[in-house]
Design a protein around this motif. Sequence first.
Motif, PDB file in Angstrom:
ATOM      1  N   ARG A   2      74.675 -45.631  -6.885  1.00 47.24           N
ATOM      2  CA  ARG A   2      73.238 -45.800  -6.695  1.00 47.24           C
ATOM      3  C   ARG A   2      72.905 -45.658  -5.213  1.00 47.24           C
ATOM      4  O   ARG A   2      73.478 -46.339  -4.383  1.00 47.24           O
ATOM      5  N   LEU A   3      71.971 -44.785  -4.915  1.00 45.26           N
ATOM      6  CA  LEU A   3      71.596 -44.498  -3.533  1.00 45.26           C
ATOM      7  C   LEU A   3      70.337 -45.264  -3.170  1.00 45.26           C
ATOM      8  O   LEU A   3      69.358 -45.269  -3.913  1.00 45.26           O
ATOM      9  N   GLY A   4      70.361 -45.917  -2.014  1.00 46.42           N
ATOM     10  CA  GLY A   4      69.198 -46.625  -1.508  1.00 46.42           C
ATOM     11  C   GLY A   4      68.820 -46.119  -0.132  1.00 46.42           C
ATOM     12  O   GLY A   4      69.691 -45.977   0.746  1.00 46.42           O
ATOM     13  N   ILE A   5      67.529 -45.843   0.075  1.00 45.72           N
ATOM     14  CA  ILE A   5      67.037 -45.296   1.340  1.00 45.72           C
ATOM     15  C   ILE A   5      65.945 -46.206   1.877  1.00 45.72           C
ATOM     16  O   ILE A   5      64.999 -46.549   1.161  1.00 45.72           O
ATOM     17  N   SER A  50      74.858 -37.271  -0.112  1.00 46.42           N
ATOM     18  CA  SER A  50      75.590 -36.539  -1.139  1.00 46.42           C
ATOM     19  C   SER A  50      76.889 -35.974  -0.567  1.00 46.42           C
ATOM     20  O   SER A  50      77.961 -36.055  -1.191  1.00 46.42           O
ATOM     21  N   GLU A  51      76.801 -35.433   0.646  1.00 43.98           N
ATOM     22  CA  GLU A  51      78.000 -34.914   1.307  1.00 43.98           C
ATOM     23  C   GLU A  51      78.998 -36.018   1.584  1.00 43.98           C
ATOM     24  O   GLU A  51      80.211 -35.867   1.350  1.00 43.98           O
ATOM     25  N   LEU A  52      78.512 -37.146   2.109  1.00 44.72           N
ATOM     26  CA  LEU A  52      79.409 -38.247   2.458  1.00 44.72           C
ATOM     27  C   LEU A  52      80.076 -38.840   1.221  1.00 44.72           C
ATOM     28  O   LEU A  52      81.239 -39.262   1.261  1.00 44.72           O
ATOM     29  N   ALA A  53      79.317 -38.901   0.112  1.00 47.71           N
ATOM     30  CA  ALA A  53      79.863 -39.487  -1.119  1.00 47.71           C
ATOM     31  C   ALA A  53      80.742 -38.500  -1.876  1.00 47.71           C
ATOM     32  O   ALA A  53      81.510 -38.895  -2.761  1.00 47.71           O
ATOM     33  N   GLY A  54      80.619 -37.221  -1.555  1.00 51.80           N
ATOM     34  CA  GLY A  54      81.424 -36.212  -2.231  1.00 51.80           C
ATOM     35  C   GLY A  54      80.968 -35.918  -3.644  1.00 51.80           C
ATOM     36  O   GLY A  54      81.771 -35.492  -4.480  1.00 51.80           O
ATOM     37  N   VAL A  55      79.692 -36.116  -3.901  1.00 55.68           N
ATOM     38  CA  VAL A  55      79.150 -35.816  -5.227  1.00 55.68           C
ATOM     39  C   VAL A  55      77.842 -35.051  -5.061  1.00 55.68           C
ATOM     40  O   VAL A  55      77.129 -35.246  -4.068  1.00 55.68           O
ATOM     41  N   PRO A  56      77.498 -34.171  -6.005  1.00 51.96           N
ATOM     42  CA  PRO A  56      76.195 -33.501  -5.934  1.00 51.96           C
ATOM     43  C   PRO A  56      75.071 -34.524  -6.025  1.00 51.96           C
ATOM     44  O   PRO A  56      75.222 -35.580  -6.651  1.00 51.96           O
ATOM     45  N   ALA A  57      73.949 -34.219  -5.410  1.00 55.52           N
ATOM     46  CA  ALA A  57      72.833 -35.163  -5.390  1.00 55.52           C
ATOM     47  C   ALA A  57      72.380 -35.535  -6.789  1.00 55.52           C
ATOM     48  O   ALA A  57      71.985 -36.678  -7.043  1.00 55.52           O
ATOM     49  N   ASP A  58      72.460 -34.583  -7.730  1.00 55.52           N
ATOM     50  CA  ASP A  58      71.988 -34.884  -9.086  1.00 55.52           C
ATOM     51  C   ASP A  58      72.970 -35.735  -9.875  1.00 55.52           C
ATOM     52  O   ASP A  58      72.712 -36.095 -11.030  1.00 55.52           O
ATOM     53  N   ARG A  59      74.087 -36.104  -9.244  1.00 52.19           N
ATOM     54  CA  ARG A  59      75.049 -36.988  -9.903  1.00 52.19           C
ATOM     55  C   ARG A  59      74.891 -38.446  -9.480  1.00 52.19           C
ATOM     56  O   ARG A  59      75.601 -39.317  -9.985  1.00 52.19           O
ATOM     57  N   PHE A  60      73.983 -38.727  -8.539  1.00 49.12           N
ATOM     58  CA  PHE A  60      73.672 -40.128  -8.271  1.00 49.12           C
ATOM     59  C   PHE A  60      73.048 -40.718  -9.533  1.00 49.12           C
ATOM     60  O   PHE A  60      72.207 -40.085 -10.185  1.00 49.12           O
TER      61      PHE A  60
END
Length: 313
Positions: A2-5, A50-60
């Motif tokens: 889960r991404l939080g901004i 997304s780059e740092l997590a190593g997953v595509p953005a649509d996979r959050f």
Amino acid sequence: MRLGIDIGGTKTAAVALGDGDAMSEMLRLPTGFGADEVLATAQSTVERMSELAGVPADRFDSIGVGIPGAVDAATGRVAHAVNLGLEGLDLGPRLSDRFGVEVRVENDVKAAALGAHHLLTNAGEAPDSMAYLNFGTGLAAGILQGSRLLRGGHGVAGEVGHLPVDPAGVRCGCGQTGCLETIASGSAIARMWPTAHPLPALELFDAADAGDERAVEVRERFLGGVAAAVRALVLTVDVDAVVIGGGLAALGGRLDEGVHRILDEWAAESAFLASLELSRRVRVIPLGFPAAAVGAALVGAAAPESDSPWPKS
């Protein structure tokens, strides 16, 4: 994941919560000004995370955003945010369209309240009700009853900074006189303790500790305002815990000790206040904990609330 901004007036911070609520390293980027630049900042943050997590953005699994100003949490629209130059931005829908993930948007202080509650829960406290008092340039609170944010009928629950407490005080930016924000905030310290120092609050407390009488006077007035905000929240919504955060929380132990001292002094003079155990309810958030970004991640994962806090047109 889960991404939080957390989109602030000058910087944007982001964290990702993984399995077991493991928190990633925090990313920081400068925040642009105006609708196009704020949207670009948010998009860049998602792409970089997304780059740092190593997953595509649509996979959050979810994306949440905390942002200052008037936010309709039901639609993801920022009605206005003066410090960011926004007057109407469909931030949630625009980001959802760009990345293919549902994006939820919340006022930054309310998001930080969720982050602070998450912190206390993981520490084994799990208060049933809690207020997060944000002392930055201004003063506002986010309030939770159970696990839900208290919004009020028009979305302004927690605006304790605009409670008038000093009829002989200075005029507040809201147009009233003697609001709490004119006593207990970063802007209040800058006005009461003029200095070229980049951190006026830190210089003020250092000078007071060194015995400067004027600094002691200003420090005590500020601490009294913080304590008054705590008292106001307990007397109105009777929360189990009041967590102090925001930029001025960087004062750490000196802020914590000062507020507890004043609350205990009041309790010694009032059996009623003593019965409320105000000082027992107060915490200062640990230095460096990204409450708003963590809360935004929780906002993104939360089920949608059925009712918008805004009146129907």
